[in-house]
Structures are given as C-alpha cells and as structure tokens.
Design an enzyme around this catalytic site. Sequence first.
Site, PDB file in Angstrom:
ATOM      1  CB  CYS A  51      78.483  52.232-120.450  1.00 52.66           C
ATOM      2  SG  CYS A  51      77.871  53.567-120.304  1.00 52.66           S
ATOM      3  CD  GLU A  56      74.302  51.853-120.045  1.00 55.06           C
ATOM      4  OE1 GLU A  56      75.601  51.761-119.916  1.00 55.06           O
ATOM      5  OE2 GLU A  56      73.504  52.675-119.716  1.00 55.06           O
TER       6      GLU A  56
END
Length: 287
Positions: A110, A74
């Site tokens: 994020c 990620e």
Amino acid sequence: MVKAHPAQPRTAELLAACAPAEVLTLRHGGPDASLELVRDPSIRAVAFTGSPAGGRALMDAAAARPEPIPVYAEMGSLNPVFVLPSALAPDADWPAVLAAAVTGSSGQLCTKPGLVIAPDDEAGRAFGDRLAQAVSAAPLLPRMLTPAIEAAHRAWSQRAGAVAFAEPDSLGSDLLEEHFGPSVVVCFAPVADYAAVASRLHGSLTATVLAAPDDPALDALLPSLIATAGRIVFNGVPTGVAVCDAMHHGGPWPSTSNPLYTSVGTAAVARFLRPVALQGLPARFVP
C-alpha cells in the site's frame, strides 16, 4: 472461537497460545460476508484494507445501521515521489532504490511509489530513463496475490502504455490513482510547479522528497505535501512500516476514511478504544 484454514492447520494452535479462544474469530468469505459482519449488532468498530469501492461499501453499511459504528478503512494511495535537482547527481543510486520499492512484493504494497515527478530538463529525463530501466530489469514474483489483481494490473499497464505524456496535466485520472503491481508513472514538470502539482493530487499514505537538505525548493513543496499525505519521507522510500510509537500509517481521503488514526504501530489500538471521563467519582471507582 478460532477457525483454521485447511491449508494452515496450526493457525488455531498459534492463536490459542496468544489469546483465549473467544477473543478472535477468523471467518473466510467475500463481500457478502463482510457486509454481514458490519451489520451485526455485536460489532462495534471495523478496520479494513482494500479498494476504495470496498471501503465505501462498508462505510455506507455501517452508517445505515440503527446505531452507526466507525469504519477505519485504508483504501488507495498513490504515494508520490518528488525528485529535486539536488538529488540528480550522476552517481546517485536513487533510480535503483526507487525501482526496488516499486517492484518489491510485485508492487503489491500500500506504500508502493506510484508516481514519480522529476524536473523537466535533461537531467530529470535521464533520471526517468534510469528508473524505467531499473524497474524493467527487476526480478518479480512468479504470480501476484490473486488472478483478479494480476488481470487488473495487466489492463492498467496496457492503458498506461498507450498514453504519451510529459507533464502531470496530461495524465488521465486512472493514472493518478493507486495501481497494484510492479509499475510506476514518471512525469516531468518545472520544479517551480511542484507545489501546485502536489496540491492537485489525491490524499496519500505517504509523500516522498529526494533532495539535499538545503534545496531551496523545499520551502514551497513541503507544505503542500503535508496537506496531501499522512507520512512525509525525506531521502528514503515509503515502502516498509515499523510497529513503533512514531508510526503513522494513515492519510487524507481516499487513502483512509479517517486521517486521525494509524492502522500500523502502537497507536493503532486507539481506533478501538472509547474515552470515558470519570468526574467526581469516589476514589474506589477510579482504576
């Protein structure tokens, strides 16, 4: 084996209470330690959260092994927010809600909204002004996660502040990439161009739409967002994820290295499972 950080003497005790000691090993180190672990023959899969450069380095190292292994990385997500005219009522509190999502945890999540697209008209620009004021007025943490992250955000803010723009096409590429920190880029575009704008963005973990359910612009915009992001948020904010069956925390490159999997939620364990078909075996060998 579990190794506790000196500042957290109870870590080993807490982990040992949850799992046998040989299940989890905690190792501290920088990029060299990470690459060493990825190259270790006993490692069979890798999960990573960090920068695109870091994720790509791990992917390259994993692919170069004699027996390559998967890396579920990620890496970077802009998490765009599209504001439609039906969400621009003067009494709507969306600027304050978005500002809280942008500045929460000093913008180091994020799923932080990094780009807001508002209509290119008087109401849209008033929305942008209210959002900017709310972000500027929000309380922040005294420091960011690391000095390097704080320095990078300060440098990004200086570059962004020097750019005069009104339309997405006038943005530099670094303003259309994930930026950690309590800041957001606001652009204005004709609503008829929203779908085209969405199609030009990099892959993201999330894409958000603020609108009334019957807003006619949704028909063209939503298909573009589904092609761009792993989670579509309608009349909400993307920050915050739930550990549940319905959670999908993933998306097209560069948000993740493999959009088929989630890194949060009960389905996250699927990254580390390998299916085996048992065809025609005697019943006693079938679990």
